[in-house]
Design a protein around this motif. Sequence first.
Motif, PDB file in Angstrom:
ATOM      1  N   SER A 126      84.590  32.320 111.541  1.00  0.00           N
ATOM      2  CA  SER A 126      86.035  32.414 111.326  1.00  0.00           C
ATOM      3  C   SER A 126      86.537  33.848 111.432  1.00  0.00           C
ATOM      4  CB  SER A 126      86.392  31.819 109.961  1.00  0.00           C
ATOM      5  OG  SER A 126      87.785  31.888 109.738  1.00  0.00           O
ATOM      6  N   SER A 127      85.934  34.744 110.655  1.00  0.00           N
ATOM      7  CA  SER A 127      86.437  36.127 110.622  1.00  0.00           C
ATOM      8  C   SER A 127      86.145  36.894 111.910  1.00  0.00           C
ATOM      9  CB  SER A 127      85.834  36.874 109.422  1.00  0.00           C
ATOM     10  OG  SER A 127      86.161  36.226 108.220  1.00  0.00           O
ATOM     11  N   LEU A 128      84.939  36.706 112.464  1.00  0.00           N
ATOM     12  CA  LEU A 128      84.567  37.464 113.668  1.00  0.00           C
ATOM     13  C   LEU A 128      84.940  36.737 114.960  1.00  0.00           C
ATOM     14  CD1 LEU A 128      81.077  38.960 112.707  1.00  0.00           C
ATOM     15  CD2 LEU A 128      83.334  40.017 112.547  1.00  0.00           C
ATOM     16  N   LEU A 129      84.678  35.439 115.016  1.00  0.00           N
ATOM     17  CA  LEU A 129      84.953  34.703 116.255  1.00  0.00           C
ATOM     18  C   LEU A 129      86.329  34.047 116.270  1.00  0.00           C
ATOM     19  CD1 LEU A 129      81.506  33.102 117.159  1.00  0.00           C
ATOM     20  CD2 LEU A 129      82.489  35.282 117.881  1.00  0.00           C
ATOM     21  N   GLY A 130      87.040  34.118 115.155  1.00  0.00           N
ATOM     22  CA  GLY A 130      88.442  33.691 115.149  1.00  0.00           C
ATOM     23  C   GLY A 130      88.696  32.200 115.113  1.00  0.00           C
ATOM     24  N   MET A 131      87.712  31.412 114.668  1.00  0.00           N
ATOM     25  CA  MET A 131      87.920  29.964 114.584  1.00  0.00           C
ATOM     26  C   MET A 131      88.729  29.627 113.329  1.00  0.00           C
ATOM     27  SD  MET A 131      84.401  28.099 115.809  1.00  0.00           S
ATOM     28  CE  MET A 131      84.893  26.926 117.059  1.00  0.00           C
ATOM     29  N   LYS A 132      89.566  28.627 113.469  1.00  0.00           N
ATOM     30  CA  LYS A 132      90.351  28.128 112.333  1.00  0.00           C
ATOM     31  C   LYS A 132      89.482  27.187 111.502  1.00  0.00           C
ATOM     32  CE  LYS A 132      94.361  25.166 111.321  1.00  0.00           C
ATOM     33  NZ  LYS A 132      95.457  24.362 111.927  1.00  0.00           N
ATOM     34  N   VAL A 133      89.559  27.334 110.169  1.00  0.00           N
ATOM     35  CA  VAL A 133      88.833  26.429 109.270  1.00  0.00           C
ATOM     36  C   VAL A 133      89.726  25.226 108.984  1.00  0.00           C
ATOM     37  CG1 VAL A 133      87.699  26.154 107.036  1.00  0.00           C
ATOM     38  CG2 VAL A 133      87.561  28.347 108.239  1.00  0.00           C
ATOM     39  N   TYR A 134      89.305  24.065 109.463  1.00  0.00           N
ATOM     40  CA  TYR A 134      90.089  22.837 109.273  1.00  0.00           C
ATOM     41  C   TYR A 134      89.741  22.148 107.958  1.00  0.00           C
ATOM     42  CZ  TYR A 134      92.012  22.941 113.990  1.00  0.00           C
ATOM     43  OH  TYR A 134      92.718  23.289 115.122  1.00  0.00           O
ATOM     44  N   GLU A 135      88.471  22.160 107.609  1.00  0.00           N
ATOM     45  CA  GLU A 135      88.018  21.534 106.370  1.00  0.00           C
ATOM     46  C   GLU A 135      86.897  22.377 105.781  1.00  0.00           C
ATOM     47  OE1 GLU A 135      86.659  17.574 107.153  1.00  0.00           O
ATOM     48  OE2 GLU A 135      88.434  17.042 108.333  1.00  0.00           O
ATOM     49  N   LYS A 136      86.825  22.359 104.442  1.00  0.00           N
ATOM     50  CA  LYS A 136      85.719  23.038 103.756  1.00  0.00           C
ATOM     51  C   LYS A 136      85.406  22.272 102.486  1.00  0.00           C
ATOM     52  CE  LYS A 136      84.303  27.460 101.722  1.00  0.00           C
ATOM     53  NZ  LYS A 136      84.764  28.809 101.321  1.00  0.00           N
ATOM     54  N   GLU A 196      81.109  21.676 113.371  1.00  0.00           N
ATOM     55  CA  GLU A 196      80.836  21.406 111.962  1.00  0.00           C
ATOM     56  C   GLU A 196      79.599  22.191 111.551  1.00  0.00           C
ATOM     57  OE1 GLU A 196      80.942  17.524 109.185  1.00  0.00           O
ATOM     58  OE2 GLU A 196      79.360  17.451 110.716  1.00  0.00           O
ATOM     59  N   LEU A 197      79.724  22.944 110.468  1.00  0.00           N
ATOM     60  CA  LEU A 197      78.597  23.673 109.899  1.00  0.00           C
ATOM     61  C   LEU A 197      78.129  22.924 108.666  1.00  0.00           C
ATOM     62  CD1 LEU A 197      80.055  27.305 110.110  1.00  0.00           C
ATOM     63  CD2 LEU A 197      78.629  26.128 111.798  1.00  0.00           C
ATOM     64  N   GLN A 198      76.856  22.582 108.630  1.00  0.00           N
ATOM     65  CA  GLN A 198      76.298  21.837 107.513  1.00  0.00           C
ATOM     66  C   GLN A 198      75.197  22.654 106.844  1.00  0.00           C
ATOM     67  OE1 GLN A 198      77.011  18.607 106.048  1.00  0.00           O
ATOM     68  NE2 GLN A 198      75.721  19.687 104.560  1.00  0.00           N
ATOM     69  N   GLY A 199      75.414  22.987 105.580  1.00  0.00           N
ATOM     70  CA  GLY A 199      74.409  23.747 104.849  1.00  0.00           C
ATOM     71  C   GLY A 199      73.157  22.925 104.603  1.00  0.00           C
ATOM     72  N   ILE A 200      72.006  23.562 104.729  1.00  0.00           N
ATOM     73  CA  ILE A 200      70.718  22.909 104.450  1.00  0.00           C
ATOM     74  C   ILE A 200      69.913  23.802 103.506  1.00  0.00           C
ATOM     75  CG2 ILE A 200      70.646  21.731 106.688  1.00  0.00           C
ATOM     76  CD1 ILE A 200      68.529  23.845 107.554  1.00  0.00           C
ATOM     77  N   GLN A 201      68.898  23.220 102.897  1.00  0.00           N
ATOM     78  CA  GLN A 201      67.978  23.996 102.071  1.00  0.00           C
ATOM     79  C   GLN A 201      66.957  24.674 102.973  1.00  0.00           C
ATOM     80  OE1 GLN A 201      68.118  24.350  98.641  1.00  0.00           O
ATOM     81  NE2 GLN A 201      70.066  23.253  98.784  1.00  0.00           N
ATOM     82  N   GLU A 239      82.731  22.616  99.494  1.00  0.00           N
ATOM     83  CA  GLU A 239      81.653  23.383  98.864  1.00  0.00           C
ATOM     84  C   GLU A 239      80.567  22.459  98.309  1.00  0.00           C
ATOM     85  OE1 GLU A 239      81.094  26.510  98.703  1.00  0.00           O
ATOM     86  OE2 GLU A 239      82.958  27.632  98.918  1.00  0.00           O
ATOM     87  N   LYS A 240      80.994  21.331  97.733  1.00  0.00           N
ATOM     88  CA  LYS A 240      80.038  20.417  97.109  1.00  0.00           C
ATOM     89  C   LYS A 240      79.075  19.848  98.138  1.00  0.00           C
ATOM     90  CE  LYS A 240      79.785  16.530  93.882  1.00  0.00           C
ATOM     91  NZ  LYS A 240      80.551  15.511  93.131  1.00  0.00           N
ATOM     92  N   LYS A 241      79.622  19.431  99.288  1.00  0.00           N
ATOM     93  CA  LYS A 241      78.778  18.873 100.354  1.00  0.00           C
ATOM     94  C   LYS A 241      78.230  19.943 101.283  1.00  0.00           C
ATOM     95  CE  LYS A 241      80.967  14.321 100.440  1.00  0.00           C
ATOM     96  NZ  LYS A 241      81.723  13.329 101.254  1.00  0.00           N
ATOM     97  N   GLN A 242      78.621  21.198 101.032  1.00  0.00           N
ATOM     98  CA  GLN A 242      78.149  22.327 101.837  1.00  0.00           C
ATOM     99  C   GLN A 242      78.419  22.116 103.329  1.00  0.00           C
ATOM    100  OE1 GLN A 242      76.344  25.620 101.121  1.00  0.00           O
ATOM    101  NE2 GLN A 242      77.946  25.093  99.647  1.00  0.00           N
ATOM    102  N   ARG A 243      79.663  21.788 103.644  1.00  0.00           N
ATOM    103  CA  ARG A 243      80.019  21.606 105.049  1.00  0.00           C
ATOM    104  C   ARG A 243      81.392  22.187 105.307  1.00  0.00           C
ATOM    105  NH1 ARG A 243      83.904  17.803 105.836  1.00  0.00           N
ATOM    106  NH2 ARG A 243      83.521  17.747 108.063  1.00  0.00           N
ATOM    107  N   ALA A 244      81.627  22.542 106.553  1.00  0.00           N
ATOM    108  CA  ALA A 244      82.935  23.043 106.972  1.00  0.00           C
ATOM    109  C   ALA A 244      83.173  22.623 108.412  1.00  0.00           C
ATOM    110  CB  ALA A 244      83.003  24.564 106.847  1.00  0.00           C
TER     111      ALA A 244
END
Length: 298
Positions: free
Chosen positions: A156-166, A185-190, A168-173
């Motif tokens: 978002s900050s460097l490549l300028g993409m708009k965040v449509y959804e975030k 879609e970015l999906q957090g993993i362990q 935190e609980k599901k660790q996705r954006a």
Amino acid sequence: MATRRALHFVFKVGNRFQTACFYRDVLGMKILRHEEFEEGCRAACNGPYDGKWSKTMVGFGPEDDHFVAELTYNYGIGNYKLGNDFMGITLASSQAVSNARKLEWPLIEVAEGVFETKAPGGYKFYLQNRSPSQSDPVLKVTLAVSDLQKSLNYWSSLLGMKVYEKDEKKQRALLGYADNQCKLELQGIQGAVDHATAFGRIAFSCPQKELSDLEDLMKRENQKILTPLVSLDTPGKATVQVIILADPDGHEICFVGDEAFRELSKMDPEGSRLLDDAMAEDKSDDWFAAQNKPKASG
């Protein structure tokens, strides 16, 4: 950043015949263009391989306004090891679900009206059993990340993409450059993101004049540049300028100059025939079978 576009995702494929069947007959995509190369790409489009390879672009419509797949085939390599980096492409197509059922292609219903299937090589696709609400049925590409906030800062900050959804609980954006484009879609993993040898690459375009600015920004921010700004030639077609980046988890990102890419990516009515001819002429499977040897692993 409204002038930036999501273009395609690059897959390495070991079996072109089975892969073409999946994209054409199951998903219902068209062969948009097919190109053969005698030596490896200067921007490692085909991975870290120096030999003969091919590129096949497949999608539901022209690359100008559809997110498509780039299928790279390295002659002599039969398979690639999957990591946990690529988590799937989601598309809306009741026709694809119907096609899969008719062809008895494996489907697993993972949510109501959503089916998981796999392309040859193990790449996951999620098929929503409905008609698309936009002209392009491809909705999103999902990539695994080890630190969601760090990745959001990058994309978002460097490549300028708009965040449509975030979430935190599901660790996705969910991010994107425009409402009517395929989203990321970015999906957090362990744990760490493992790219193995099947790792792909996501591509975007921007006005050509922005490429050098993007390169300078990444240098100032001490971000990884895999291939500095370079010109790539395709025989008989437009020369494009590209820069290849890597995000904090090592996902490869290509930015290409939009003006020349629109010229390069024009749909070739002969694309499907060129692919079929190339597959017919490729005797590597027969050679390896005669030698009683398996094809190499990537």
